[in-house]
Design an enzyme around this catalytic site. Structure first.
Site, PDB file in Angstrom:
ATOM      1  N   LYS A 142       8.443  -0.545   8.249  1.00  0.00           N
ATOM      2  CA  LYS A 142       8.834  -0.579   6.842  1.00  0.00           C
ATOM      3  C   LYS A 142      10.358  -0.544   6.737  1.00  0.00           C
ATOM      4  CE  LYS A 142       6.622   1.159   2.679  1.00  0.00           C
ATOM      5  NZ  LYS A 142       6.287  -0.129   2.084  1.00  0.00           N
ATOM      6  N   ARG A 146       4.453   6.603  10.564  1.00  0.00           N
ATOM      7  CA  ARG A 146       4.937   5.229  10.432  1.00  0.00           C
ATOM      8  C   ARG A 146       6.451   5.205  10.276  1.00  0.00           C
ATOM      9  NH1 ARG A 146       1.975   1.744   5.977  1.00  0.00           N
ATOM     10  NH2 ARG A 146       3.364   2.930   4.622  1.00  0.00           N
ATOM     11  N   GLU A 171       0.068 -11.180   5.094  1.00  0.00           N
ATOM     12  CA  GLU A 171      -0.043 -10.206   4.000  1.00  0.00           C
ATOM     13  C   GLU A 171       0.786 -10.700   2.833  1.00  0.00           C
ATOM     14  OE1 GLU A 171       1.690  -6.342   4.740  1.00  0.00           O
ATOM     15  OE2 GLU A 171       3.071  -7.118   6.217  1.00  0.00           O
TER      16      GLU A 171
HETATM   17  N1  PLP Z   1       2.293  -4.242   3.409  1.00  0.00           N
HETATM   18  C1  PLP Z   1       3.537  -4.127   2.942  1.00  0.00           C
HETATM   19  C2  PLP Z   1       4.503  -5.208   3.254  1.00  0.00           C
HETATM   20  C3  PLP Z   1       3.894  -3.002   2.188  1.00  0.00           C
HETATM   21  O1  PLP Z   1       5.123  -2.867   1.716  1.00  0.00           O
HETATM   22  C4  PLP Z   1       2.932  -2.013   1.914  1.00  0.00           C
HETATM   23  C5  PLP Z   1       3.276  -0.823   1.146  1.00  0.00           C
HETATM   24  O2  PLP Z   1       3.523   0.218   1.648  1.00  0.00           O
HETATM   25  C6  PLP Z   1       1.644  -2.192   2.417  1.00  0.00           C
HETATM   26  C7  PLP Z   1       1.356  -3.311   3.159  1.00  0.00           C
HETATM   27  C8  PLP Z   1       0.582  -1.168   2.169  1.00  0.00           C
HETATM   28  O3  PLP Z   1       0.761  -0.058   2.979  1.00  0.00           O
HETATM   29  P1  PLP Z   1       0.226   1.377   2.540  1.00  0.00           P
HETATM   30  O4  PLP Z   1      -1.222   1.215   2.278  1.00  0.00           O
HETATM   31  O5  PLP Z   1       0.502   2.233   3.714  1.00  0.00           O
HETATM   32  O6  PLP Z   1       0.987   1.745   1.330  1.00  0.00           O
HETATM   33  C1  COI Z   2       4.033   0.906  -1.406  1.00  0.00           C
HETATM   34  O1  COI Z   2       2.913   0.471  -1.698  1.00  0.00           O
HETATM   35  O2  COI Z   2       4.262   2.110  -1.315  1.00  0.00           O
HETATM   36  C2  COI Z   2       5.149   0.015  -1.126  1.00  0.00           C
HETATM   37  O3  COI Z   2       6.093   0.437  -0.550  1.00  0.00           O
HETATM   38  C3  COI Z   2       5.089  -1.376  -1.583  1.00  0.00           C
HETATM   39  C4  COI Z   2       6.229  -1.750  -2.449  1.00  0.00           C
HETATM   40  C5  COI Z   2       6.106  -3.211  -2.723  1.00  0.00           C
HETATM   41  C6  COI Z   2       6.285  -0.973  -3.718  1.00  0.00           C
END
Ligand code: PLP
Ligand code: COI
Length: 343
Positions: free
Chosen positions: A184, A82, A220
């Protein structure tokens, strides 16, 4: 190895400086070999690309102590992939996947004393990130970059851990249809700060963002994807090109289907349907699965039948299975767990 004297059970989600971090610099078209350093400060030019035009991206993953005392990370290869997609979209050089994984291993091993003990409810959060580091004044990508990865021990993202939270439908947009919502990028989070501060001031824990084009579909929150459960126990998650492809959510869809025998669907979710769901949760690395008890749309309340006291039953099973896999209590699918060699 002796653990640090930290009150693991009472950690929140905030930064605690640990001993070692990884740094690699990109210059003249190549990454250097990278080093571990004790220096937690970054010194860059006043005109650095990241400072002027926010050229930065990041990742988030965790290291866990398993029931049998090993230290592991969960699907770090997907974070590396990612981050590659984020870098490409932001005109940044890709930090190679093998190097990313090596940096994760090194930082966890070097900070093993900060990996919270099994059963403490805390984990070691890892933050890889990358930014344009040389001077840029006309709007263009930087020529030089820095990749860093640090670790910090954390507790639950939302105070109260597994207690259901209250969110509001947000009037601000998080991401445009053909924008950067699916990567991200630091800029996505800068965009959300006004909205989250306003939400907190109004007594809400988070924002539910709707699709910017029609404002009819659920996207989201600022830091997690949504999971819903229908009254007939089907798991549903919003599909959109402008949300972050959460690794937790992708994993939970597998858990739902293959461990719990549930139907699980990724599809467009209209806000109008939300009142008919039985359960709602936010899923992400930081959030794990945080149950949502109430959604407020401009004064109109949607109270999920699962209530404000505890997680709904399907959310609970998903949570227990996912964390069971992460902590080594439940057999993981092939390739999901990466063990870190200490010492
Ligand atoms: N959506 C957003 C905007 C996020 O910042 C995060 C955190 O990483 C997620 C979703 C969840 O992603 P993940 O499950 O890969 O941490
Ligand atoms: C994560 O879940 O790792 C993120 O980057 C989300 C952030 C809002 C802490």
């Amino acid at each position: 190895m002796e653990k640090k004297d930290i009150d693991w059970g009472n950690l929140g989600f905030s930064y605690i400086q640990t001993d070692q971090r990884y740094v690699s610099n990109y210059k003249d078209g190549a990454w250097d070999e990278g080093v571990m350093t004790t220096d937690g400060n970054v010194v860059i030019n006043e005109c650095a690309g990241v400072l002027q035009y926010s050229q930065s991206c990041f990742e988030g993953l965790k290291a866990y102590t398993t029931e049998d005392g090993r230290i592991v990370t969960f699907r770090p290869d997907l974070n590396a992939e990612r981050m590659e997609q984020s870098a490409v979209r932001l005109q940044m050089p890709v930090f190679p996947k093998e190097r990313f994984l090596e940096a994760v291993d090194k930082v966890v091993a070097a900070n093993a004393a900060y990996v919270p003990p099994y059963g403490s409810g805390a984990t070691l959060y890892l933050r890889p990130y990358m930014f344009g580091s040389d001077a840029v004044i006309g709007v263009k990508p930087a020529d030089e970059y820095q990749f860093r990865l640090f670790a910090t021990p954390v507790g639950p993202y939302f105070k109260g851990g597994a207690k259901p939270i209250t969110i509001r439908v947000c009037d601000y947009d998080r991401a445009a249809p053909h924008g950067t919502g699916h990567i991200k990028a630091g800029l996505n989070y800068a965009m959300s700060l006004y909205a989250i501060t306003e939400a907190h001031a109004q007594g809400f824990d988070e924002n539910m963002y709707l699709d910017a084009a029609t404002r009819t579909k659920v996207e989201e929150t600022g830091g997690a994807n949504f999971l819903f459960v229908t009254k007939d126990n089907k798991v549903v998650t919003p599909k959109s090109n402008s949300i972050l492809p959460s690794i937790t959510r992708r994993s939970l869809m597998v858990v739902a289907r293959e461990y719990l025998g549930l139907e699980a669907e990724e599809r467009e979710v209209y806000f109008d349907e939300v009142k008919d769901f039985a359960e709602c949760g936010l899923c992400g690395t930081a959030a794990v699965i945080s149950p949502v008890g109430k959604i407020v749309d401009h004064g109109k309340e949607i109270c999920l039948p699962s209530g404000m006291e505890k997680m709904g039953p399907v959310t609970r099973k998903l949570y227990d299975t996912l964390t069971g896999i992460q902590m080594g209590r439940i057999q993981a699918p092939e390739g999901w767990i990466r063990e870190i060699k200490i010492g």
